[in-house]
Design an enzyme around this catalytic site. Structure first.
Site, PDB file in Angstrom:
ATOM      1  N   LYS A 251       0.872  -1.182   0.000  1.00  0.00           N
ATOM      2  CA  LYS A 251       0.000   0.000   0.000  1.00  0.00           C
ATOM      3  C   LYS A 251       0.905   1.227   0.000  1.00  0.00           C
ATOM      4  CE  LYS A 251      -3.865   1.925   2.686  1.00  0.00           C
ATOM      5  NZ  LYS A 251      -4.742   1.715   3.866  1.00  0.00           N
TER       6      LYS A 251
ATOM      7  N   SER B 258      -9.621   1.812   2.917  1.00  0.00           N
ATOM      8  CA  SER B 258      -8.752   2.593   2.062  1.00  0.00           C
ATOM      9  C   SER B 258      -7.708   1.754   1.317  1.00  0.00           C
ATOM     10  CB  SER B 258      -8.016   3.655   2.891  1.00  0.00           C
ATOM     11  OG  SER B 258      -7.192   3.020   3.866  1.00  0.00           O
TER      12      SER B 258
ATOM     13  N   SER C 145      -9.827  -0.644   7.096  1.00  0.00           N
ATOM     14  CA  SER C 145      -9.286  -0.552   5.731  1.00  0.00           C
ATOM     15  C   SER C 145      -8.584  -1.781   5.182  1.00  0.00           C
ATOM     16  CB  SER C 145      -8.334   0.633   5.626  1.00  0.00           C
ATOM     17  OG  SER C 145      -9.085   1.810   5.579  1.00  0.00           O
TER      18      SER C 145
HETATM   19  N1  GLN Z   1     -13.268   4.188   6.574  1.00  0.00           N
HETATM   20  C1  GLN Z   1     -12.524   4.579   7.745  1.00  0.00           C
HETATM   21  C2  GLN Z   1     -12.082   6.005   7.614  1.00  0.00           C
HETATM   22  O1  GLN Z   1     -12.339   6.567   6.622  1.00  0.00           O
HETATM   23  C3  GLN Z   1     -11.360   3.670   7.960  1.00  0.00           C
HETATM   24  C4  GLN Z   1     -10.206   3.948   7.101  1.00  0.00           C
HETATM   25  C5  GLN Z   1      -9.005   3.136   7.473  1.00  0.00           C
HETATM   26  O2  GLN Z   1      -9.108   2.097   8.135  1.00  0.00           O
HETATM   27  N2  GLN Z   1      -7.845   3.647   7.100  1.00  0.00           N
HETATM   28  O3  GLN Z   1     -11.503   6.561   8.493  1.00  0.00           O
END
Ligand code: GLN
Length: 483
Positions: free
Chosen positions: A76, A151, A175
């Site tokens: 990532k 994400s 995410s």
């Molecule tokens: N959807 C959550 C957010 O937008 C989690 C994102 C993540 O785990 N990086 O914060």
């Protein structure tokens, strides 16, 4: 060759059926051919990959072995990679070449993994759809009109489309698990402190945790083995020995106590997903597990608490991007304040700016006690709920997401609609617990995930349950058409 799992690749390499260099070339060609449809990579690292593959082949020729030696992966794009762009999905870091490798990157490279590239992601890991990336949205290989989740959407789409067998992700509120669910993968968020955060660009430091995305639990065990461990460079890394995760896969589930929280099945959950979750419970019962209804009474407060704590930490973490030290700098600043304002205004996208504003507000004098402190108290209540539940059961099971993957753009005008999709995943981050999502079936041709949560440092138990489930089901073997 692109259908092989990490475990199969390790056997193939050990048996000299193919070399890492051959495999790497096949996968790089496949990425060049198919990724334009998906947009799952921000950067490809072909030269590095071929060099690492040749080095791995040489090490094998010298008698070395190892499950990750010569295995192709991707990171990532928030794991720092020395001399290689590390963008975090943001215009702010579009020109940033990290001066060092993240601990996770260095550990996997030392184990002989081959890095094919850096995967697309929501900007600064803020999002659930991979639509906030400066590099454009990622498409779900199961239906190119739908989001892959976020994400870590680039890692998920690439692995689901068989562009490579596994990739790293990070999970602040879901995410890893949510994109795994939406693309038919197995993804694991480890216990907070199990995997080093050093060189992982911070979103919300008390919640962020790196982990593996792969097709099977067996492969997650292999990749996690290479990622986990104490790191003196990360003050929140925990000095606990790392068990042999692959060795834990084969335990019997006889007598395993599974807790199913009644709060998980309220309004908002797609009833077709509820049915698939009940089916997965029945499957585990057949394997000897005992099921019990439990309660997590403070779950309803998790989303509001998370969307105060995560933005608060983000507003603080992202203050370092000021146009001076690294990353984007605006043209012709009039003075220092203008430099700060325009570099940040032009370098950050709208979702990141929204979170910085929410976080700065929640932390400001007069509001700190009302919002931030209150959210921290809720966080403790949520942790206490889990501690009480784990006195009664070994594993907590439920849906990973309330809905399958939605259409690209469908939730763009309403950020709160996207935040609600995190309802089942964020509690594990607030409590610091490990969680895993694995394939549990399909709704309208789109994958559905079942989530397992375990007590601290019981990643092996999660992988064991998931592996036994996968020996008796075939959801995880289904391949998206066209890939
Ligand atoms: N959807 C959550 C957010 O937008 C989690 C994102 C993540 O785990 N990086 O914060």
């Amino acid at each position: 060759m692109h259908q092989l799992t990490l475990a199969e690749i390790a056997r193939g390499l050990a048996d000299k059926k193919f070399s890492s260099e051959e495999l790497t070339k096949v996968l790089l060609a496949r990425i060049a051919q198919l990724d334009p449809q998906l947009n799952s990579f921000i950067s490809l690292t072909e030269d590095l990959a071929l060099q690492q593959a040749k080095a791995a082949d040489a090490r094998r020729a010298n008698g070395e072995n190892g499950s990750l030696l010569g295995a192709p992966i991707a990171h990532k794009d928030l794991f720092c990679t020395q001399g290689i762009r590390t963008s975090c999905g943001s215009k702010m870091l579009d020109n940033f070449k990290a001066p060092y490798d993240a601990t996770v990157v260095a550990k996997l490279a030392a184990a002989g993994a081959v890095t094919l590239g850096k995967t697309n992601m929501d900007e600064f890991a803020m999002g659930s759809a991979n639509e906030s990336s400066y590099y454009g949205a990622v498409k779900n290989p199961w239906n190119l009109e739908h989001v892959p989740g976020g994400s870590s959407g680039g890692s998920a789409a690439a692995v689901a489309a068989r562009l490579l067998p596994a990739a790293t992700g990070t999970d602040t509120g879901g995410s890893i698990r949510q994109p795994a669910a939406l693309t038919n993968l197995t993804g694991l968020k480890p216990t907070y402190g199990r995997v080093s955060r050093w060189g992982m660009i911070a979103y919300a430091s008390s919640l962020d945790q790196g982990g593996p995305l792969a097709r099977t639990a067996e492969d997650c065990a292999i990749l996690l083995q290479g990622m986990a461990g104490f790191d003196p460079q990360d003050s929140t890394s925990i000095d606990e020995p790392v068990p042999d995760y692959s060795a834990s896969l084969n335990g019997s589930l006889q007598g395993l106590r599974i807790g199913v929280p009644k709060e998980y099945f309220g309004a908002g959950l797609d009833p077709r997903i509820a049915e698939l979750i009940h089916n997965s419970v029945k499957e585990l019962e057949k394997l000897g597990a005992v099921v019990k209804e439990i309660s997590l009474p403070n779950m309803q407060h998790a989303i509001p608490a998370y969307y105060v704590i995560a933005p608060a930490e983000a507003s603080s973490n992202l203050s370092r991007f000021d146009g001076v030290r690294f990353g984007y700098r605006c043209e012709d600043p009039k003075n220092l304040i203008d430099l700060y304002k325009r570099s940040r205004g032009e370098g950050f996208g709208p979702e990141v700016q929204r979170r910085i504003m929410v976080g700065a507000y929640a932390l400001s004098a007069g509001y700190y006690d009302a919002y931030y402190l209150k959210a921290q108290k809720i966080r403790r209540l949520i942790k206490n709920d889990f501690m009480a539940a784990f006195n009664e059961v070994d594993i907590i099971l439920g849906p990973t997401t309330p809905n399958p993957a939605w259409k690209l753009g469908a939730k763009n005008s309403d950020p709160v609609a996207a935040y609600l999709e995190d309802v089942y995943t964020i509690t594990a981050n607030l409590a610091g617990l490990p969680g895993l999502s694995m394939p549990a079936g399909f709704v309208d041709g789109l994958p559905v995930g079942v989530q397992l949560l375990a007590p601290y440092f019981q990643e092996g138990r999660l992988l064991n349950v998931a592996h036994q489930y996968q020996l008796n089901t075939d959801w995880h073997t289904r391949t998206p058409t066209g890939f």
